[in-house]
Write an enzyme that holds these catalytic residues in place. Structure first.
Site, short mmCIF file in Angstrom:
data_model
loop_
_atom_site.label_atom_id
_atom_site.label_comp_id
_atom_site.label_asym_id
_atom_site.label_seq_id
_atom_site.Cartn_x
_atom_site.Cartn_y
_atom_site.Cartn_z
N ARG A 139 11.32 3.74 4.03
CA ARG A 139 10.83 2.71 4.95
C ARG A 139 12.01 1.83 5.31
NH1 ARG A 139 5.58 -1.13 4.58
NH2 ARG A 139 4.71 0.86 5.26
N LYS A 189 25.69 -4.65 -0.56
CA LYS A 189 27.15 -4.82 -0.70
C LYS A 189 27.89 -4.18 0.46
CE LYS A 189 26.54 -4.01 -5.62
NZ LYS A 189 26.87 -2.97 -6.61
N ARG A 246 0.80 -1.22 0.00
CA ARG A 246 0.00 0.00 0.00
C ARG A 246 0.84 1.28 0.00
NH1 ARG A 246 -2.73 -4.21 2.03
NH2 ARG A 246 -0.66 -4.63 2.82
N THR A 247 1.78 1.37 0.94
CA THR A 247 2.48 2.64 1.14
C THR A 247 3.33 2.99 -0.07
OG1 THR A 247 2.55 2.02 3.47
CG2 THR A 247 3.87 3.92 2.81
N HIS A 270 4.68 5.51 11.77
CA HIS A 270 4.21 5.44 10.38
C HIS A 270 3.24 6.62 10.22
CE1 HIS A 270 3.07 3.98 6.56
NE2 HIS A 270 2.70 2.75 6.86
N1 CP Z 1 -0.29 -0.14 5.93
C1 CP Z 1 0.90 -0.38 5.34
O1 CP Z 1 1.94 0.21 5.70
O2 CP Z 1 0.85 -1.33 4.37
P1 CP Z 1 2.10 -1.78 3.48
O3 CP Z 1 3.06 -2.49 4.41
O4 CP Z 1 1.54 -2.67 2.42
O5 CP Z 1 2.73 -0.55 2.93
#
Ligand code: CP
Length: 323
Positions: free
Chosen positions: A108, A86, A58-59, A136
Site C-alpha cells: 500500500r 532515510k 482492515r486491509t 484497491h
Molecule cells: N477499506 C480499507 O482499505 O480500509 P483500511 O484503510 O483500514 O485498510
C-alpha cells in the site's frame, strides 16, 4: 504444484471468470471463519511481506490473518519503520526485501502506480493493497463477495457509489469489477468530485454500464446497493476546493434514514471504511439492519486468502488441506 506468481495490480488484470473463481474460493474460506480451527496448509513454508506506507486497519490486518490462516509466514513493515525514511527509494526497499526470497509482497502506497512499478521489477508476486487514488482491487473483490451473498448475485443489480469518487481507488476498482460482473453503476456526487471520463476507464465494458448522477435522489432511485465513500481529505493537498465545506456536502450527499428511502426498500448499505460517522453516513444507517459494513470486513479475510493463494501458487489449489 506449479509455481507461477501472479501479480494483482488492477481489476483490469482479471477476466470475469477469474473474478468468479476468486469469489467461489472466498465462499469456501468465509465458511472456514465459523469453524473453531481456521487454519489450512496450502501456503505452508511460504512468506508474505505486507509493506504498508499508508495507514490501514482492515486491509493490513486481514492480509496478515489471511496469510496465517493458510500457514504462510507474514511479516509486516511500513512507514517510518522502513529505511525509506532515510532516503531509500521504494524500488530499492522492495528489491532488498525480495533478496530475502518472499513469495509475495503486498503493498500500500500513496503513489498511484507503486504496485505496478514493483510488479515490473519483482520476481515474486505483487498484490496491490491500495495505490494512491488509482486502485484497491482486493476491496472491490470483497465488495463483490459481500453483494453476491446479500443479493444472491451481482449481474443486473443497480449499484450507487456515492461520495468522493475523484480521490477514491475503491470507486475505480469497483467500477471495473462490477461492470465485469454485469452490474450497472451510478456514480453519485457533485460534478467537482467526478473525474471527467471516469465512465470510460474500462473501455466499452464500463461505458455501457456506468452513468453519472449529480443529485442524491436521482442517484439512489431504484438502487439495490448503496456504497458510500468518505471524503479523502489526505489527497486534497494543493487542489482548489471541490465543495464549499464538508457540512454542506454531508447535507446534500450524506446517507441518512430519510435519504436511504430513495433506494429500493431492500437495498443494502456498504462502506469500505473507515467511516466518518455523521458525515457521509448517519450512525443510524451505519448501525442499522441494511448495513453490511462489518460483513465486508469479514469477507476481506476470505477473499485475501483466495488472492494470496492465486498469487503465490499460480492457480487456486483444488482443495485446501486442513492443518
Ligand atoms: N477499506 C480499507 O482499505 O480500509 P483500511 O484503510 O483500514 O485498510
Amino acid at each position: 504444484m506449479r509455481c507461477v506468481p501472479r501479480h494483482l495490480v488492477s481489476i483490469a488484470d482479471l477476466e470475469r471468470g477469474e473474478i468468479v473463481q476468486i469469489l467461489d474460493r472466498g465462499d469456501r474460506y468465509r465458511a472456514l471463519a465459523d469453524e473453531p480451527i481456521k487454519k489450512l496448509t496450502s501456503l505452508r513454508g511460504r512468506t508474505v511481506i505486507n509493506m504498508f506506507f499508508e495507514s490501514s486497519t482492515r486491509t493490513r490486518t486481514s492480509f496478515e490473518i489471511a496469510a496465517k490462516r493458510l500457514s504462510a509466514e507474514a511479516i509486516n513493515i511500513g512507514g517510518a519503520a522502513t529505511s525509506t525514511s532515510k532516503g531509500e527509494t521504494l524500488l530499492d526497499t522492495a528489491e532488498n526485501l525480495e533478496a530475502m526470497y518472499p513469495d509475495a509482497i503486498v503493498v500500500r502506497h500513496s503513489f498511484g502506480g507503486a504496485a505496478a512499478m514493483l510488479a515490473r521489477a519483482a520476481r515474486c508476486a505483487v498484490i496491490n493493497a491500495g495505490d494512491g487514488q488509482h486502485e484497491h482491487p482486493t476491496q472491490a473483490l470483497l465488495d463483490a463477495a459481500t453483494i453476491r451473498r446479500a443479493k444472491g448475485g451481482v449481474e443486473g443489480l443497480e449499484v450507487a457509489i456515492v461520495g468522493d469518487i475523484a480521490h477514491s481507488r475503491v470507486a475505480r476498482s469497483n467500477i471495473l469489477c462490477l461492470a465485469k460482473l454485469g452490474a450497472r453503476v451510478r456514480l453519485v456526487a457533485p460534478w467537482t468530485l467526478i473525474p471527467r471520463g471516469i465512465e470510460e476507464i474500462g473501455g466499452e465494458e464500463t461505458r455501457a454500464r456506468v452513468r453519472i448522477a449529480t443529485r442524491l435522489e436521482a442517484g439512489l432511485d431504484g438502487a439495490d446497493v448503496v456504497m458510500m465513500l468518505r471524503v479523502q481529505h489526505e489527497r486534497f493537498a494543493g487542489e482548489a476546493p471541490r465543495f464549499p465545506n464538508t457540512r454542506e456536502l454531508s447535507r446534500t450527499f450524506g446517507l441518512s434514514e430519510r435519504s436511504l428511502r430513495f433506494a429500493k426498500a431492500d437495498a443494502i448499505v456498504m462502506h469500505p471504511g473507515p467511516i466518518n460517522r455523521g458525515v457521509e453516513l448517519s450512525p443510524e444507517v451505519a448501525d442499522g439492519p441494511r448495513a453490511v459494513i462489518l460483513q465486508q470486513v469479514s469477507w476481506g479475510v476470505a477473499i485475501r486468502m483466495a488472492v494470496l493463494e492465486r498469487a503465490i501458487l499460480g492457480d487456486l489449489p483444488a482443495e485446501g488441506e486442513r492443518a
